[in-house]
Design a protein around this motif. Structure first.
Motif, PDB file in Angstrom:
ATOM      1  N   MET A 194       0.853  -1.174   0.000  1.00 22.03           N
ATOM      2  CA  MET A 194       0.000   0.000   0.000  1.00 22.03           C
ATOM      3  C   MET A 194       0.893   1.229   0.000  1.00 22.03           C
ATOM      4  O   MET A 194       1.745   1.383   0.858  1.00 22.03           O
ATOM      5  CB  MET A 194      -0.898   0.006   1.231  1.00 22.03           C
ATOM      6  N   GLY A 195       0.735   2.071  -0.973  1.00 15.82           N
ATOM      7  CA  GLY A 195       1.558   3.265  -1.053  1.00 15.82           C
ATOM      8  C   GLY A 195       0.885   4.322  -1.904  1.00 15.82           C
ATOM      9  O   GLY A 195      -0.309   4.265  -2.163  1.00 15.82           O
ATOM     10  N   LEU A 196       1.682   5.280  -2.339  1.00 18.47           N
ATOM     11  CA  LEU A 196       1.169   6.368  -3.173  1.00 18.47           C
ATOM     12  C   LEU A 196       1.292   5.992  -4.631  1.00 18.47           C
ATOM     13  O   LEU A 196       2.183   5.237  -5.025  1.00 18.47           O
ATOM     14  CB  LEU A 196       1.954   7.644  -2.894  1.00 18.47           C
ATOM     15  N   ASP A 197       0.422   6.568  -5.454  1.00 18.52           N
ATOM     16  CA  ASP A 197       0.523   6.290  -6.885  1.00 18.52           C
ATOM     17  C   ASP A 197       1.685   7.081  -7.494  1.00 18.52           C
ATOM     18  O   ASP A 197       2.190   8.042  -6.913  1.00 18.52           O
ATOM     19  CB  ASP A 197      -0.800   6.560  -7.605  1.00 18.52           C
ATOM     20  N   GLU A 198       2.103   6.646  -8.648  1.00 23.46           N
ATOM     21  CA  GLU A 198       3.296   7.208  -9.297  1.00 23.46           C
ATOM     22  C   GLU A 198       3.159   8.697  -9.592  1.00 23.46           C
ATOM     23  O   GLU A 198       4.105   9.466  -9.431  1.00 23.46           O
ATOM     24  CB  GLU A 198       3.580   6.426 -10.586  1.00 23.46           C
ATOM     25  N   SER A 199       1.964   9.147 -10.007  1.00 23.71           N
ATOM     26  CA  SER A 199       1.792  10.567 -10.334  1.00 23.71           C
ATOM     27  C   SER A 199       1.926  11.448  -9.086  1.00 23.71           C
ATOM     28  O   SER A 199       2.457  12.555  -9.166  1.00 23.71           O
ATOM     29  CB  SER A 199       0.443  10.804 -11.022  1.00 23.71           C
ATOM     30  N   THR A 200       1.480  10.952  -7.947  1.00 29.04           N
ATOM     31  CA  THR A 200       1.634  11.711  -6.705  1.00 29.04           C
ATOM     32  C   THR A 200       3.101  11.803  -6.318  1.00 29.04           C
ATOM     33  O   THR A 200       3.595  12.878  -5.958  1.00 29.04           O
ATOM     34  CB  THR A 200       0.832  11.059  -5.563  1.00 29.04           C
ATOM     35  N   ILE A 201       3.805  10.690  -6.411  1.00 32.88           N
ATOM     36  CA  ILE A 201       5.235  10.684  -6.078  1.00 32.88           C
ATOM     37  C   ILE A 201       5.998  11.636  -6.989  1.00 32.88           C
ATOM     38  O   ILE A 201       6.811  12.438  -6.536  1.00 32.88           O
ATOM     39  CB  ILE A 201       5.810   9.251  -6.168  1.00 32.88           C
ATOM     40  N   GLU A 202       5.714  11.584  -8.276  1.00 26.77           N
ATOM     41  CA  GLU A 202       6.409  12.440  -9.239  1.00 26.77           C
ATOM     42  C   GLU A 202       6.064  13.919  -9.060  1.00 26.77           C
ATOM     43  O   GLU A 202       6.817  14.781  -9.498  1.00 26.77           O
ATOM     44  CB  GLU A 202       6.109  11.998 -10.670  1.00 26.77           C
ATOM     45  N   SER A 203       4.955  14.207  -8.399  1.00 31.73           N
ATOM     46  CA  SER A 203       4.585  15.612  -8.185  1.00 31.73           C
ATOM     47  C   SER A 203       5.445  16.267  -7.102  1.00 31.73           C
ATOM     48  O   SER A 203       5.482  17.493  -7.005  1.00 31.73           O
ATOM     49  CB  SER A 203       3.102  15.730  -7.819  1.00 31.73           C
ATOM     50  N   PHE A 204       6.132  15.479  -6.300  1.00 26.51           N
ATOM     51  CA  PHE A 204       7.008  16.028  -5.264  1.00 26.51           C
ATOM     52  C   PHE A 204       8.293  16.518  -5.921  1.00 26.51           C
ATOM     53  O   PHE A 204       8.885  15.831  -6.746  1.00 26.51           O
ATOM     54  CB  PHE A 204       7.330  14.985  -4.200  1.00 26.51           C
ATOM     55  N   GLU A 205       8.725  17.702  -5.522  1.00 23.77           N
ATOM     56  CA  GLU A 205       9.876  18.364  -6.140  1.00 23.77           C
ATOM     57  C   GLU A 205      11.160  17.538  -6.020  1.00 23.77           C
ATOM     58  O   GLU A 205      11.452  16.953  -4.985  1.00 23.77           O
ATOM     59  CB  GLU A 205      10.096  19.721  -5.478  1.00 23.77           C
TER      60      GLU A 205
END
Length: 125
Positions: free
Chosen positions: A35-46
């Motif tokens: 269970m984790g964050l989706d890839e688009s959310t992770i990539e949104s982090f600077e």
């Protein structure tokens, strides 16, 4: 006498193997859910490239020294760093990306980096 013992052993192990193979298989994918964050959310982090001063933009890194709390390696100039926006904790990008794919919280403060849980996903591997 030895032949009788050998035949008895073969029969026993053959019967045992058949009994074990008749048992229902457990679906390993269910037990290995992540269970984790989706890839688009992770990539949104600077993401930033760390300068030679090794000064991190997040909290608790004012002296410019330290190590990644995930891999425990020291930061070096030109390392790619990702910071979690809500808590400002920073890590090697490849370390925190992998962490956030499996966990929905910061490894230091355990706060969720996503204000809504709508970004959570469950994947199996």
């Amino acid at each position: 006498m030895l032949c009788a013992i050998g035949i008895g052993c073969l029969t026993h192990f053959k019967h045992r193997r058949r009994t074990i193979s008749d048992e229902p298989a457990i679906d390993i994918t269910i037990t290995r859910m992540r269970m984790g964050l989706d890839e688009s959310t992770i990539e949104s982090f600077e993401k930033i490239v760390l300068g030679e001063s090794r000064r991190l933009p997040g909290v608790g890194h004012a002296d410019g020294t330290g190590c990644c709390s995930i891999c425990l390696s020291e930061y070096n100039g030109k390392d790619i760093i990702r910071c979690i926006p809500e808590c400002k904790h920073c890590f090697h990008a490849h370390c925190i990306d992998e962490w956030l794919r499996m966990n929905a919280t910061c490894p230091i403060c355990r706060n969720s980096p996503s204000p809504s849980h709508s970004h959570l996903h469950i994947s199996s591997s």
